[in-house]
Scaffold this motif. Structure first.
Motif, PDB file in Angstrom:
ATOM      1  N   ASP A  30      -7.359  -0.298 -10.272  1.00 52.06           N
ATOM      2  CA  ASP A  30      -7.833  -1.499 -10.950  1.00 52.06           C
ATOM      3  C   ASP A  30      -8.166  -2.519  -9.864  1.00 52.06           C
ATOM      4  OD1 ASP A  30      -8.178  -2.915 -13.549  1.00 52.06           O
ATOM      5  OD2 ASP A  30      -6.693  -4.268 -12.665  1.00 52.06           O
ATOM      6  N   VAL A  31      -9.409  -2.999  -9.827  1.00 50.58           N
ATOM      7  CA  VAL A  31      -9.875  -3.895  -8.773  1.00 50.58           C
ATOM      8  C   VAL A  31     -10.535  -5.112  -9.403  1.00 50.58           C
ATOM      9  CG1 VAL A  31     -11.459  -4.131  -6.818  1.00 50.58           C
ATOM     10  CG2 VAL A  31     -10.260  -1.979  -7.194  1.00 50.58           C
ATOM     11  N   ALA A  32     -10.296  -6.292  -8.835  1.00 53.25           N
ATOM     12  CA  ALA A  32     -10.969  -7.519  -9.265  1.00 53.25           C
ATOM     13  C   ALA A  32     -11.268  -8.350  -8.031  1.00 53.25           C
ATOM     14  CB  ALA A  32     -10.092  -8.311 -10.227  1.00 53.25           C
ATOM     15  N   GLY A  33     -12.379  -9.083  -8.080  1.00 52.07           N
ATOM     16  CA  GLY A  33     -12.722  -9.900  -6.933  1.00 52.07           C
ATOM     17  C   GLY A  33     -13.862 -10.841  -7.209  1.00 52.07           C
ATOM     18  N   MET A  52       0.855  -1.189   0.000  1.00 51.19           N
ATOM     19  CA  MET A  52       0.000   0.000   0.000  1.00 51.19           C
ATOM     20  C   MET A  52       0.888   1.235   0.000  1.00 51.19           C
ATOM     21  SD  MET A  52      -3.354  -0.930   2.192  1.00 51.19           S
ATOM     22  CE  MET A  52      -4.186   0.591   1.845  1.00 51.19           C
ATOM     23  N   PRO A  53       0.530   2.292  -0.624  1.00 50.31           N
ATOM     24  CA  PRO A  53      -0.786   2.573  -1.184  1.00 50.31           C
ATOM     25  C   PRO A  53      -0.976   2.080  -2.613  1.00 50.31           C
ATOM     26  CG  PRO A  53       0.535   4.526  -1.388  1.00 50.31           C
ATOM     27  CD  PRO A  53       1.394   3.474  -0.718  1.00 50.31           C
ATOM     28  N   ASN A  54      -0.031   1.343  -3.164  1.00 47.67           N
ATOM     29  CA  ASN A  54      -0.133   0.949  -4.567  1.00 47.67           C
ATOM     30  C   ASN A  54      -0.962  -0.308  -4.805  1.00 47.67           C
ATOM     31  OD1 ASN A  54       1.397   3.124  -5.555  1.00 47.67           O
ATOM     32  ND2 ASN A  54       3.272   2.088  -4.955  1.00 47.67           N
ATOM     33  N   LEU A  56      -2.660   1.434 -11.198  1.00 46.99           N
ATOM     34  CA  LEU A  56      -1.885   1.310 -12.427  1.00 46.99           C
ATOM     35  C   LEU A  56      -1.267   2.660 -12.747  1.00 46.99           C
ATOM     36  CD1 LEU A  56      -4.481  -0.714 -14.539  1.00 46.99           C
ATOM     37  CD2 LEU A  56      -2.624  -1.587 -13.104  1.00 46.99           C
ATOM     38  N   ASN A  57      -0.066   2.672 -13.236  1.00 43.26           N
ATOM     39  CA  ASN A  57       0.660   3.903 -13.581  1.00 43.26           C
ATOM     40  C   ASN A  57       0.690   4.906 -12.432  1.00 43.26           C
ATOM     41  OD1 ASN A  57       0.935   2.961 -16.327  1.00 43.26           O
ATOM     42  ND2 ASN A  57      -1.203   3.537 -16.614  1.00 43.26           N
ATOM     43  N   PRO A  58       1.116   4.466 -11.228  1.00 43.78           N
ATOM     44  CA  PRO A  58       1.099   5.381 -10.077  1.00 43.78           C
ATOM     45  C   PRO A  58       1.985   6.604 -10.312  1.00 43.78           C
ATOM     46  CG  PRO A  58       2.366   3.404  -9.566  1.00 43.78           C
ATOM     47  CD  PRO A  58       1.724   3.185 -10.905  1.00 43.78           C
ATOM     48  N   GLY A  59       1.510   7.721  -9.799  1.00 42.65           N
ATOM     49  CA  GLY A  59       2.279   8.951  -9.883  1.00 42.65           C
ATOM     50  C   GLY A  59       2.225   9.648 -11.231  1.00 42.65           C
ATOM     51  N   THR A  60       1.393   9.159 -12.136  1.00 41.30           N
ATOM     52  CA  THR A  60       1.259   9.800 -13.442  1.00 41.30           C
ATOM     53  C   THR A  60      -0.168  10.303 -13.624  1.00 41.30           C
ATOM     54  OG1 THR A  60       0.517   7.861 -14.694  1.00 41.30           O
ATOM     55  CG2 THR A  60       2.906   8.107 -14.377  1.00 41.30           C
ATOM     56  N   LYS A  61      -0.373  11.084 -14.669  1.00 41.06           N
ATOM     57  CA  LYS A  61      -1.731  11.578 -14.939  1.00 41.06           C
ATOM     58  C   LYS A  61      -2.647  10.444 -15.397  1.00 41.06           C
ATOM     59  CE  LYS A  61      -0.795  12.925 -19.673  1.00 41.06           C
ATOM     60  NZ  LYS A  61      -1.771  13.017 -20.685  1.00 41.06           N
ATOM     61  N   GLY A  72     -12.307  -0.649 -13.174  1.00 39.21           N
ATOM     62  CA  GLY A  72     -11.114   0.062 -13.628  1.00 39.21           C
ATOM     63  C   GLY A  72     -11.483   1.125 -14.638  1.00 39.21           C
ATOM     64  N   LYS A  73     -10.547   1.432 -15.500  1.00 40.58           N
ATOM     65  CA  LYS A  73     -10.771   2.468 -16.501  1.00 40.58           C
ATOM     66  C   LYS A  73     -11.965   2.173 -17.405  1.00 40.58           C
ATOM     67  CE  LYS A  73      -6.411   4.790 -17.072  1.00 40.58           C
ATOM     68  NZ  LYS A  73      -5.405   5.241 -18.021  1.00 40.58           N
ATOM     69  N   ARG A  74     -12.266   0.888 -17.610  1.00 42.06           N
ATOM     70  CA  ARG A  74     -13.373   0.508 -18.486  1.00 42.06           C
ATOM     71  C   ARG A  74     -14.706   0.417 -17.748  1.00 42.06           C
ATOM     72  NH1 ARG A  74     -11.840  -4.800 -21.034  1.00 42.06           N
ATOM     73  NH2 ARG A  74     -13.904  -4.539 -21.924  1.00 42.06           N
ATOM     74  N   GLY A  75     -14.741   0.837 -16.489  1.00 44.89           N
ATOM     75  CA  GLY A  75     -15.979   0.798 -15.722  1.00 44.89           C
ATOM     76  C   GLY A  75     -16.039  -0.400 -14.801  1.00 44.89           C
TER      77      GLY A  75
END
Length: 107
Positions: A73-76, A40-42, A63-68, A95-98
């Protein structure tokens, strides 16, 4: 509190509020709980099993921490039994795709 810790806390709170409850039955108890927060926090991972046979497993990462372009991204997966004893499983991904789910009757 980090952003990831806040997100994990809110997810756990939401699950607790959405747990099935039947008035004449005792609330399920958590039998086993594991949480991995070393990255954490990543990223994070957790799993629990409850006395009613339900369970939940989840992992998330930025994903891509520290960037714009950073994004969570979560899965379960969540498993539960209905009042007739049928086992169901819902898998989910966010995630980015909803937010996407698949619900299956396993037994």
């Amino acid at each position: 509190m980090t952003q990831m810790a806040l997100i994990v806390g809110l997810c756990l709170l939401a699950l607790a509020q959405c747990s099935p409850y039947i008035a004449n039955q005792a609330r399920p108890q958590v039998l086993q709980y594991e949480m991995e927060t070393a990255d954490m926090p990543n990223s994070y991972k957790f799993h629990y099993d409850a006395s009613d046979g339900s369970s939940r497993t989840e992992h998330g990462a930025i994903l891509n921490p520290g960037t714009k372009d950073s994004a969570l991204d979560v899965a379960g997966a969540v498993r539960w039994y209905d009042d007739k004893g049928h086992l169901y499983q819902m898998t989910y991904k966010a995630g980015k795709r909803g937010y996407r789910t698949i619900i299956k009757k396993l037994s």
